[in-house]
Design a protein around this motif. Sequence first.
Motif, mmCIF file in Angstrom:
data_model
loop_
_atom_site.group_PDB
_atom_site.id
_atom_site.type_symbol
_atom_site.label_atom_id
_atom_site.label_comp_id
_atom_site.label_asym_id
_atom_site.label_seq_id
_atom_site.Cartn_x
_atom_site.Cartn_y
_atom_site.Cartn_z
ATOM 1 N N ALA A 158 7.296 -1.441 19.029
ATOM 2 C CA ALA A 158 7.206 -0.959 17.642
ATOM 3 C C ALA A 158 7.824 0.430 17.505
ATOM 4 C CB ALA A 158 5.748 -0.938 17.189
ATOM 5 N N ILE A 159 7.652 1.270 18.521
ATOM 6 C CA ILE A 159 8.275 2.604 18.491
ATOM 7 C C ILE A 159 9.796 2.457 18.577
ATOM 8 C CG2 ILE A 159 8.556 4.781 19.743
ATOM 9 C CD1 ILE A 159 5.598 4.533 20.551
ATOM 10 N N ALA A 160 10.244 1.563 19.452
ATOM 11 C CA ALA A 160 11.694 1.325 19.561
ATOM 12 C C ALA A 160 12.266 0.888 18.218
ATOM 13 C CB ALA A 160 11.974 0.272 20.634
ATOM 14 N N ARG A 161 11.538 0.009 17.532
ATOM 15 C CA ARG A 161 11.984 -0.441 16.203
ATOM 16 C C ARG A 161 12.074 0.745 15.232
ATOM 17 N NH1 ARG A 161 7.765 -4.255 13.555
ATOM 18 N NH2 ARG A 161 6.678 -2.265 13.605
ATOM 19 N N ALA A 162 11.104 1.658 15.327
ATOM 20 C CA ALA A 162 11.078 2.814 14.416
ATOM 21 C C ALA A 162 12.213 3.786 14.677
ATOM 22 C CB ALA A 162 9.735 3.538 14.537
ATOM 23 N N ILE A 163 12.667 3.876 15.938
ATOM 24 C CA ILE A 163 13.660 4.911 16.277
ATOM 25 C C ILE A 163 15.080 4.375 16.422
ATOM 26 C CG2 ILE A 163 11.899 6.300 17.420
ATOM 27 C CD1 ILE A 163 13.074 5.435 20.124
ATOM 28 N N ALA A 164 15.255 3.046 16.380
ATOM 29 C CA ALA A 164 16.569 2.457 16.682
ATOM 30 C C ALA A 164 17.678 2.982 15.779
ATOM 31 C CB ALA A 164 16.493 0.935 16.595
ATOM 32 N N LEU A 171 4.641 -6.518 14.585
ATOM 33 C CA LEU A 171 5.784 -7.244 15.143
ATOM 34 C C LEU A 171 5.743 -8.694 14.659
ATOM 35 C CD1 LEU A 171 5.615 -5.964 18.834
ATOM 36 C CD2 LEU A 171 7.051 -5.085 16.974
ATOM 37 N N ILE A 172 6.908 -9.317 14.579
ATOM 38 C CA ILE A 172 6.984 -10.715 14.145
ATOM 39 C C ILE A 172 6.857 -11.605 15.382
ATOM 40 C CG2 ILE A 172 8.479 -12.465 13.098
ATOM 41 C CD1 ILE A 172 9.549 -10.209 11.295
ATOM 42 N N PRO A 173 5.808 -12.470 15.447
ATOM 43 C CA PRO A 173 5.482 -13.210 16.677
ATOM 44 C C PRO A 173 6.604 -14.103 17.188
ATOM 45 C CG PRO A 173 3.690 -13.382 15.080
ATOM 46 C CD PRO A 173 4.835 -12.722 14.371
ATOM 47 N N SER A 174 7.414 -14.670 16.273
ATOM 48 C CA SER A 174 8.434 -15.636 16.687
ATOM 49 C C SER A 174 9.706 -14.971 17.220
ATOM 50 C CB SER A 174 8.800 -16.546 15.508
ATOM 51 O OG SER A 174 9.295 -15.761 14.432
ATOM 52 N N LEU A 175 9.803 -13.644 17.075
ATOM 53 C CA LEU A 175 11.006 -12.931 17.509
ATOM 54 C C LEU A 175 10.779 -12.244 18.852
ATOM 55 C CD1 LEU A 175 12.183 -11.176 14.206
ATOM 56 C CD2 LEU A 175 12.803 -13.440 15.082
ATOM 57 N N THR A 176 11.846 -12.120 19.646
ATOM 58 C CA THR A 176 11.760 -11.359 20.896
ATOM 59 C C THR A 176 11.655 -9.868 20.578
ATOM 60 O OG1 THR A 176 14.141 -11.027 21.049
ATOM 61 C CG2 THR A 176 13.232 -13.040 22.064
ATOM 62 N N ALA A 177 11.372 -9.086 21.612
ATOM 63 C CA ALA A 177 11.300 -7.632 21.437
ATOM 64 C C ALA A 177 12.607 -7.113 20.845
ATOM 65 C CB ALA A 177 11.017 -6.958 22.779
ATOM 66 N N GLU A 228 19.352 0.385 23.445
ATOM 67 C CA GLU A 228 19.151 1.823 23.715
ATOM 68 C C GLU A 228 17.708 2.231 23.422
ATOM 69 O OE1 GLU A 228 21.877 4.233 21.492
ATOM 70 O OE2 GLU A 228 23.634 3.454 22.551
ATOM 71 N N ALA A 229 17.194 1.766 22.262
ATOM 72 C CA ALA A 229 15.843 2.161 21.853
ATOM 73 C C ALA A 229 14.792 1.576 22.796
ATOM 74 C CB ALA A 229 15.574 1.726 20.414
ATOM 75 N N LEU A 230 14.966 0.326 23.196
ATOM 76 C CA LEU A 230 14.004 -0.304 24.103
ATOM 77 C C LEU A 230 14.043 0.353 25.482
ATOM 78 C CD1 LEU A 230 14.483 -3.969 22.929
ATOM 79 C CD2 LEU A 230 12.294 -2.762 22.984
ATOM 80 N N THR A 231 15.229 0.718 25.930
ATOM 81 C CA THR A 231 15.352 1.448 27.196
ATOM 82 C C THR A 231 14.669 2.799 27.090
ATOM 83 O OG1 THR A 231 17.440 0.327 27.667
ATOM 84 C CG2 THR A 231 16.995 2.357 28.889
ATOM 85 N N ARG A 286 11.851 -6.085 29.228
ATOM 86 C CA ARG A 286 11.040 -7.003 28.425
ATOM 87 C C ARG A 286 11.729 -7.363 27.098
ATOM 88 N NH1 ARG A 286 8.495 -7.255 32.465
ATOM 89 N NH2 ARG A 286 6.262 -6.926 32.847
ATOM 90 N N MET A 287 13.038 -7.156 27.039
ATOM 91 C CA MET A 287 13.751 -7.331 25.762
ATOM 92 C C MET A 287 13.657 -8.743 25.218
ATOM 93 S SD MET A 287 17.192 -5.069 25.959
ATOM 94 C CE MET A 287 17.220 -3.425 26.660
#
Length: 236
Positions: free
Chosen positions: A155-161, A98-104, A128-131, A138-139
């Motif tokens: 990271a999983i949310a990012r993979a499935i979005a 994950l990129i530290p400076s960015l939010t979830a 949707e993916a984070l939910t 925690r978005m």
Amino acid sequence: MSNHLIEVKNVYKIYNPGENEVRALDGISVTIDHGEFVAIVGHSGSGKSTFMNMLGCLDTPTSGDYYLDGVNVAGMTDDELSDIRNKQIGFIFQGFNLIPSLTAQENVELPLVYRGMPAEQRRQLAEEALTRVGMEHRMNHRPSELSGGQQQRVAIARAIAARPPIIMADEPTGNLDTRSGEEVMKILHELNEEGRTIVLITHDNDIARQATRAIRIIDGKVVSDTLASELQKHDV
């Protein structure tokens, strides 16, 4: 025409060709079908991560063929491989990446930016993916404000979005405590039940046994391809 989602034929990956050559992949042939949950199992240095890089179109073989959904991607250019990764494959890594400076939410949206997706659609898919992974509260948190298990869920949310048909998970529980690891495996099972093809890379038989099928690699060769339930516990 093959009906397999993934078909690898006699693939080699050779470093330092010649006297001191290293055969990271040594004549591997494997097929994986749509909707399977497959664990690629092996020690560190066995070639399993090289194999995942090949399957994930992050690298190309020295020789051999790799058909992804009927298309031979073995000889494609970096740009062509990047396009395939963007559209067909979601990656989950042990280190979260994950990129530290960015939010979830911003982390989840980032790959969608590269796809040229409009902002409103990106936001909707990210939410949707984070939910979907239980991170809707925690978005707006940055990675440093999240536990390891929460970071892996982002990271999983990012993979499935982007809803890719294939999820490649490289030691996804490796940096997590037992409970967080179980939550990650539960999410992968749910994704598989929804029809996603899951390829899980692990050195841990207890994790591998949670897949449906297990392919063991030693010294760049496939030495067994069995039902995951047939793996011995703790026999790494």
